[in-house]
Design a protein around this motif. Sequence first.
Motif, PDB file in Angstrom:
ATOM      1  N   SER A   2       0.846  -1.185   0.000  1.00  0.00           N
ATOM      2  CA  SER A   2       0.000   0.000   0.000  1.00  0.00           C
ATOM      3  C   SER A   2       0.883   1.237   0.000  1.00  0.00           C
ATOM      4  O   SER A   2       2.082   1.180   0.269  1.00  0.00           O
ATOM      5  CB  SER A   2      -0.936   0.001   1.209  1.00  0.00           C
ATOM      6  OG  SER A   2      -0.180   0.083   2.398  1.00  0.00           O
ATOM      7  N   THR A   4       0.740   5.566   1.087  1.00  0.00           N
ATOM      8  CA  THR A   4      -0.011   6.600   1.790  1.00  0.00           C
ATOM      9  C   THR A   4       0.257   7.988   1.229  1.00  0.00           C
ATOM     10  O   THR A   4      -0.258   8.976   1.743  1.00  0.00           O
ATOM     11  CB  THR A   4       0.347   6.585   3.291  1.00  0.00           C
ATOM     12  OG1 THR A   4       1.764   6.797   3.439  1.00  0.00           O
ATOM     13  CG2 THR A   4      -0.059   5.276   3.933  1.00  0.00           C
ATOM     14  N   THR A   5       1.071   8.089   0.164  1.00  0.00           N
ATOM     15  CA  THR A   5       1.367   9.382  -0.444  1.00  0.00           C
ATOM     16  C   THR A   5       0.071  10.045  -0.898  1.00  0.00           C
ATOM     17  O   THR A   5      -0.682   9.480  -1.684  1.00  0.00           O
ATOM     18  CB  THR A   5       2.292   9.197  -1.661  1.00  0.00           C
ATOM     19  OG1 THR A   5       3.465   8.501  -1.236  1.00  0.00           O
ATOM     20  CG2 THR A   5       2.692  10.536  -2.248  1.00  0.00           C
ATOM     21  N   PRO A   6      -0.219  11.253  -0.419  1.00  0.00           N
ATOM     22  CA  PRO A   6      -1.520  11.853  -0.738  1.00  0.00           C
ATOM     23  C   PRO A   6      -1.586  12.570  -2.074  1.00  0.00           C
ATOM     24  O   PRO A   6      -2.664  12.840  -2.573  1.00  0.00           O
ATOM     25  CB  PRO A   6      -1.703  12.846   0.416  1.00  0.00           C
ATOM     26  CG  PRO A   6      -0.308  13.253   0.785  1.00  0.00           C
ATOM     27  CD  PRO A   6       0.536  12.021   0.585  1.00  0.00           C
ATOM     28  N   GLU A  37       7.309  10.548  -4.902  1.00  0.00           N
ATOM     29  CA  GLU A  37       5.883  10.241  -5.038  1.00  0.00           C
ATOM     30  C   GLU A  37       5.652   9.232  -6.159  1.00  0.00           C
ATOM     31  O   GLU A  37       4.946   8.228  -5.980  1.00  0.00           O
ATOM     32  CB  GLU A  37       5.097  11.521  -5.315  1.00  0.00           C
ATOM     33  CG  GLU A  37       4.972  12.436  -4.111  1.00  0.00           C
ATOM     34  CD  GLU A  37       4.388  13.792  -4.458  1.00  0.00           C
ATOM     35  OE1 GLU A  37       3.721  14.369  -3.594  1.00  0.00           O
ATOM     36  OE2 GLU A  37       4.597  14.286  -5.584  1.00  0.00           O
ATOM     37  N   TRP A  76      -8.074   2.122 -11.188  1.00  0.00           N
ATOM     38  CA  TRP A  76      -8.543   2.849  -9.999  1.00  0.00           C
ATOM     39  C   TRP A  76      -9.818   2.245  -9.430  1.00  0.00           C
ATOM     40  O   TRP A  76     -10.092   2.383  -8.237  1.00  0.00           O
ATOM     41  CB  TRP A  76      -8.746   4.333 -10.316  1.00  0.00           C
ATOM     42  CG  TRP A  76     -10.001   4.715 -11.037  1.00  0.00           C
ATOM     43  CD1 TRP A  76     -10.183   4.784 -12.384  1.00  0.00           C
ATOM     44  CD2 TRP A  76     -11.246   5.119 -10.446  1.00  0.00           C
ATOM     45  NE1 TRP A  76     -11.464   5.192 -12.683  1.00  0.00           N
ATOM     46  CE2 TRP A  76     -12.143   5.412 -11.508  1.00  0.00           C
ATOM     47  CE3 TRP A  76     -11.712   5.270  -9.138  1.00  0.00           C
ATOM     48  CZ2 TRP A  76     -13.459   5.830 -11.303  1.00  0.00           C
ATOM     49  CZ3 TRP A  76     -13.023   5.686  -8.930  1.00  0.00           C
ATOM     50  CH2 TRP A  76     -13.878   5.963  -9.993  1.00  0.00           C
ATOM     51  N   GLY A  80      -7.616   0.567  -4.303  1.00  0.00           N
ATOM     52  CA  GLY A  80      -7.735   1.843  -3.615  1.00  0.00           C
ATOM     53  C   GLY A  80      -6.483   2.684  -3.675  1.00  0.00           C
ATOM     54  O   GLY A  80      -6.552   3.923  -3.725  1.00  0.00           O
ATOM     55  N   ASP A  81      -5.314   2.041  -3.680  1.00  0.00           N
ATOM     56  CA  ASP A  81      -4.073   2.807  -3.767  1.00  0.00           C
ATOM     57  C   ASP A  81      -3.896   3.423  -5.150  1.00  0.00           C
ATOM     58  O   ASP A  81      -3.450   4.568  -5.263  1.00  0.00           O
ATOM     59  CB  ASP A  81      -2.886   1.910  -3.430  1.00  0.00           C
ATOM     60  CG  ASP A  81      -2.832   1.554  -1.947  1.00  0.00           C
ATOM     61  OD1 ASP A  81      -3.089   2.449  -1.124  1.00  0.00           O
ATOM     62  OD2 ASP A  81      -2.541   0.392  -1.629  1.00  0.00           O
ATOM     63  N   ARG A  84      -5.835   6.604  -5.460  1.00  0.00           N
ATOM     64  CA  ARG A  84      -5.223   7.818  -4.914  1.00  0.00           C
ATOM     65  C   ARG A  84      -4.423   8.550  -5.986  1.00  0.00           C
ATOM     66  O   ARG A  84      -4.353   9.779  -5.987  1.00  0.00           O
ATOM     67  CB  ARG A  84      -4.325   7.471  -3.725  1.00  0.00           C
ATOM     68  CG  ARG A  84      -5.074   6.952  -2.515  1.00  0.00           C
ATOM     69  CD  ARG A  84      -4.139   6.819  -1.316  1.00  0.00           C
ATOM     70  NE  ARG A  84      -4.884   6.342  -0.146  1.00  0.00           N
ATOM     71  CZ  ARG A  84      -4.999   5.063   0.198  1.00  0.00           C
ATOM     72  NH1 ARG A  84      -4.409   4.128  -0.538  1.00  0.00           N
ATOM     73  NH2 ARG A  84      -5.697   4.715   1.262  1.00  0.00           N
ATOM     74  N   ALA A  88      -6.079  12.095  -8.044  1.00  0.00           N
ATOM     75  CA  ALA A  88      -5.322  13.180  -7.425  1.00  0.00           C
ATOM     76  C   ALA A  88      -5.752  14.538  -7.981  1.00  0.00           C
ATOM     77  O   ALA A  88      -5.749  14.759  -9.199  1.00  0.00           O
ATOM     78  CB  ALA A  88      -3.831  12.980  -7.655  1.00  0.00           C
TER      79      ALA A  88
END
Length: 272
Positions: A2, A4-6, A37, A76, A80-81, A84, A88
């Motif tokens: 996974s 977590t980079t937003p 990223e 996508w 879920g990752d 993101r 974006a």
Amino acid sequence: MSVTTPLAGTRRLSRVDIERYRRDGHLLVPSLASAEEAGSFAPVIADAAARHTQQVRPLAERDTYGKAFLQVMNLWREDGDVARFVLAERFASVAAQLLGVARVRVYHDQALFKEPGGGYTPWHQDAMYWPLDGHRCITMWMPLIDIVPQMGALTFATGSHADGPLSDVTISDASEAHFESVIAQRGFARAKPRPMRAGDATFHNGWTIHKAGGNDTDTLRAVMTVIYFADGLTVQEPANSAQANDLRTWLPGLRPGDLAAGPTNPALGHPG
């Protein structure tokens, strides 16, 4: 696996960049994502693509289209990752500015992985496949690793978007021959492929003629793309069988004349 980079924030383009895009039909936006990223998403997208690919034939047994890349779409919706990345706001903000709108909608994404020894991607126009106004659609093409031209970087026919649809030929040796002739006859300049860093991105108009070379290196060319369209577009009557298939696949349940705003086409915006 996974991430977590937003991918937070937006990117404000200069007036010069926007005018260049609208004149040329394509624009390079450096460092739209940082190398860190892009690198964090690379294994996630690669893993999702491997899990959902339907391409199992050896490279030598594929046709020109199959040799061009391993293509997996709408990841996508499956991961879920990956969502993101695709959703974006930073990426959507650039697409919206280039299209001159407050919001864009996602059409679909594409993981385009060109294998070592993979073949060239013939000249084509993306919007030939879409039952939408191609002038109001845009594709973001982002490498997830540093790439050099020998890995299959993009070449554009600059200004070709202004002439709109120029063929119904799908991506193939036939489209390569057709557009070679069109480019020569109409005198479009060819923007040479250039090195790109992980997280750089090109954006091109739905009608911009473009291609990519083969991958002559021993490194997989990992690229993720997202196709956007201006919020408020209506579905057009399909002009060919490819558009009819896209209508069923990416705009399910919609008909010509309907607002292109299905549940698989989320709206993304940018600050005014």
